[in-house]
Write a protein that holds these residues in place. Structure first.
Motif, mmCIF file in Angstrom:
data_model
loop_
_atom_site.group_PDB
_atom_site.id
_atom_site.type_symbol
_atom_site.label_atom_id
_atom_site.label_comp_id
_atom_site.label_asym_id
_atom_site.label_seq_id
_atom_site.Cartn_x
_atom_site.Cartn_y
_atom_site.Cartn_z
ATOM 1 N N UNK A 131 31.214 -10.345 9.827
ATOM 2 C CA UNK A 131 32.487 -11.900 10.066
ATOM 3 C C UNK A 131 33.206 -12.419 9.919
ATOM 4 N N UNK A 132 34.157 -12.844 10.687
ATOM 5 C CA UNK A 132 35.361 -13.059 10.414
ATOM 6 C C UNK A 132 35.159 -14.696 9.632
ATOM 7 N N UNK A 133 35.719 -14.963 8.382
ATOM 8 C CA UNK A 133 34.752 -16.116 7.774
ATOM 9 C C UNK A 133 35.486 -16.419 6.323
ATOM 10 N N UNK A 134 36.058 -17.522 5.414
ATOM 11 C CA UNK A 134 37.030 -17.597 4.485
ATOM 12 C C UNK A 134 36.058 -16.841 3.546
ATOM 13 N N UNK A 135 34.861 -17.247 3.242
ATOM 14 C CA UNK A 135 33.905 -16.788 2.069
ATOM 15 C C UNK A 135 33.375 -15.628 2.186
ATOM 16 N N UNK A 136 34.000 -14.341 3.387
ATOM 17 C CA UNK A 136 33.371 -13.156 4.246
ATOM 18 C C UNK A 136 35.002 -11.847 3.416
ATOM 19 N N UNK A 137 34.236 -10.819 3.667
ATOM 20 C CA UNK A 137 35.136 -9.987 3.263
ATOM 21 C C UNK A 137 35.637 -9.402 4.099
ATOM 22 N N UNK A 138 35.550 -10.409 5.721
ATOM 23 C CA UNK A 138 36.830 -9.939 6.353
ATOM 24 C C UNK A 138 36.907 -11.494 6.946
ATOM 25 N N UNK A 139 38.026 -11.910 5.808
ATOM 26 C CA UNK A 139 38.893 -13.324 5.355
ATOM 27 C C UNK A 139 39.352 -13.011 5.608
ATOM 28 N N UNK A 140 40.506 -13.952 6.178
ATOM 29 C CA UNK A 140 42.501 -13.421 6.629
ATOM 30 C C UNK A 140 42.695 -12.950 4.957
ATOM 31 N N UNK A 194 31.284 -8.731 15.395
ATOM 32 C CA UNK A 194 31.358 -9.868 16.249
ATOM 33 C C UNK A 194 32.206 -11.544 16.323
ATOM 34 N N UNK A 195 33.447 -11.910 15.653
ATOM 35 C CA UNK A 195 34.231 -12.747 15.479
ATOM 36 C C UNK A 195 33.491 -13.758 14.226
ATOM 37 N N UNK A 196 34.069 -15.398 14.730
ATOM 38 C CA UNK A 196 33.123 -16.143 13.509
ATOM 39 C C UNK A 196 34.931 -17.476 13.341
ATOM 40 N N UNK A 197 35.454 -17.615 12.444
ATOM 41 C CA UNK A 197 35.802 -18.899 12.235
ATOM 42 C C UNK A 197 37.354 -18.954 13.148
ATOM 43 N N UNK A 198 37.070 -19.423 14.236
ATOM 44 C CA UNK A 198 39.020 -19.747 14.950
ATOM 45 C C UNK A 198 39.622 -20.035 14.155
ATOM 46 N N UNK A 199 39.982 -20.389 13.275
ATOM 47 C CA UNK A 199 40.703 -20.898 12.242
ATOM 48 C C UNK A 199 41.056 -19.467 11.309
ATOM 49 N N UNK A 200 40.996 -18.570 10.814
ATOM 50 C CA UNK A 200 40.502 -17.392 10.705
ATOM 51 C C UNK A 200 41.629 -15.762 11.042
ATOM 52 N N UNK A 201 40.307 -16.435 12.125
ATOM 53 C CA UNK A 201 41.116 -15.358 13.144
ATOM 54 C C UNK A 201 42.280 -15.513 13.905
ATOM 55 N N UNK A 202 42.911 -16.595 14.671
ATOM 56 C CA UNK A 202 44.433 -16.850 14.460
ATOM 57 C C UNK A 202 45.104 -16.884 13.402
ATOM 58 N N UNK A 203 44.894 -16.769 12.207
ATOM 59 C CA UNK A 203 45.230 -16.755 11.361
ATOM 60 C C UNK A 203 45.853 -15.209 11.521
ATOM 61 N N UNK A 204 44.746 -14.580 11.488
ATOM 62 C CA UNK A 204 45.008 -13.047 11.398
ATOM 63 C C UNK A 204 45.793 -13.296 12.964
ATOM 64 N N UNK A 259 36.923 -11.504 16.775
ATOM 65 C CA UNK A 259 37.375 -10.656 16.165
ATOM 66 C C UNK A 259 38.274 -10.146 17.547
ATOM 67 N N UNK A 260 38.118 -10.296 18.682
ATOM 68 C CA UNK A 260 38.811 -9.987 20.238
ATOM 69 C C UNK A 260 40.513 -10.676 19.196
ATOM 70 N N UNK A 261 40.264 -11.861 19.198
ATOM 71 C CA UNK A 261 41.669 -12.942 18.777
ATOM 72 C C UNK A 261 43.120 -11.767 18.101
ATOM 73 N N UNK A 262 41.948 -11.817 16.647
ATOM 74 C CA UNK A 262 42.556 -10.160 15.976
ATOM 75 C C UNK A 262 43.389 -9.425 16.696
ATOM 76 N N UNK A 263 42.246 -8.445 17.398
ATOM 77 C CA UNK A 263 42.935 -7.345 18.722
ATOM 78 C C UNK A 263 44.459 -7.688 18.943
ATOM 79 N N UNK A 264 44.293 -8.648 19.300
ATOM 80 C CA UNK A 264 45.156 -8.656 20.706
ATOM 81 C C UNK A 264 46.542 -8.871 20.685
ATOM 82 N N UNK A 291 35.443 -17.313 24.275
ATOM 83 C CA UNK A 291 35.245 -18.099 24.402
ATOM 84 C C UNK A 291 34.653 -19.266 23.221
ATOM 85 N N UNK A 292 34.609 -20.669 23.117
ATOM 86 C CA UNK A 292 34.221 -20.886 22.363
ATOM 87 C C UNK A 292 33.167 -21.609 21.797
#
Length: 238
Positions: free
Chosen positions: A7-16, A42-52, A80-85, A102-103
């Motif tokens: 999961x993409x989130x500020x407190x996870x290992x998948x952080x931006x 599976x995705x996560x924070x739209x903010x962290x994903x957008x930063x990546x 996850x796809x947000x980052x990939x594109x 989607x959101x």
């Protein structure tokens, strides 16, 4: 290789911060010829994903001689796809799952249960809409519309990022942005992704590299707990 795992989130290992740091170190290595962002998320924070997403585009512009590509393993959905594109090329396996453009905003309406139990909610706020997501009271029509407007705005940001990253590749199909998911094989046909490939095959066939080095940032237990504690404290203030 940089891993975007979980999961993409500020407190996870998948952080931006950690993903971007890994990408920077890999690109700055004098021996690297390209970078693979290996995604299983599976995705996560739209903010962290957008930063990546934004940082990958910046790094690509600053290091045009070293391609950044994505390799999807099991799952590349939503954030996850947000980052990939943002990457140059997206590789998948046939049975990978991709999409979910989607959101969502999750919650429960427990007001009927409270009423049946004879429990009355006491909520004091400064600001008439401060508690509009409180699950123990009904959501008003205007508050629901406000939440839907928020989601629509974030969704459009996501769509814009996808169209920018996949410009000229996407099929003319509005269902792409409906939140549906597809297999890797279907994703190739729809233009969501580019081709079949794994980390090893891309390293070997695309980069002609015999050695794969993992530049993912690995936090220690203490650092991870400190990050999560900081996130929890900041969330409790609002």
């Amino acid at each position: 290789v940089i891993d975007l795992d979980g999961v993409i989130a500020a407190g996870s290992t998948a952080n931006a911060d950690d993903v971007i740091s890994g990408l920077e170190h890999a690109l700055e290595s004098k021996n690297s010829v390209g970078v693979i962002l290996r995604i299983n998320s599976p995705g996560g924070s739209p903010v962290q994903s957008a930063i990546i997403n934004q940082e990958i585009r910046r790094l690509r512009a600053n290091h045009p001689e070293k391609p950044i590509v994505a390799v999807v393993e099991d799952l590349c959905a939503s954030g996850g796809y947000y980052a990939a594109v943002a990457t140059q090329t997206i590789y998948v396996s046939q049975a990978s799952i991709v999409g979910s453009i989607g959101v969502r905003l999750d919650g429960f309406d427990l007001s009927k249960a409270m009423e049946s139990l004879g429990i009355q909610r006491r909520l004091l706020t400064a600001g008439e809409n401060k508690g509009f997501l409180d699950p123990f009271q009904p959501m008003q029509a205007d508050q629901k519309q406000h939440a839907l407007n928020l989601l629509a705005n974030i969704h459009q940001q996501f769509i814009d990022a996808v169209k920018q990253g996949r410009s000229g590749k996407l099929a003319e199909d509005e269902s792409l942005f409906s939140g549906l998911i597809w297999t890797g094989e279907q994703g190739i046909q729809l233009g969501l992704v580019d081709s079949l490939g794994t980390v090893n095959s891309v390293a070997r066939d695309v980069f002609q590299a015999e050695k794969v080095v993992n530049y993912s940032v690995r936090e220690g237990l203490g650092e991870r707990l400190a990050r999560r504690l900081g996130t929890s404290i900041s969330e409790s203030l609002f």
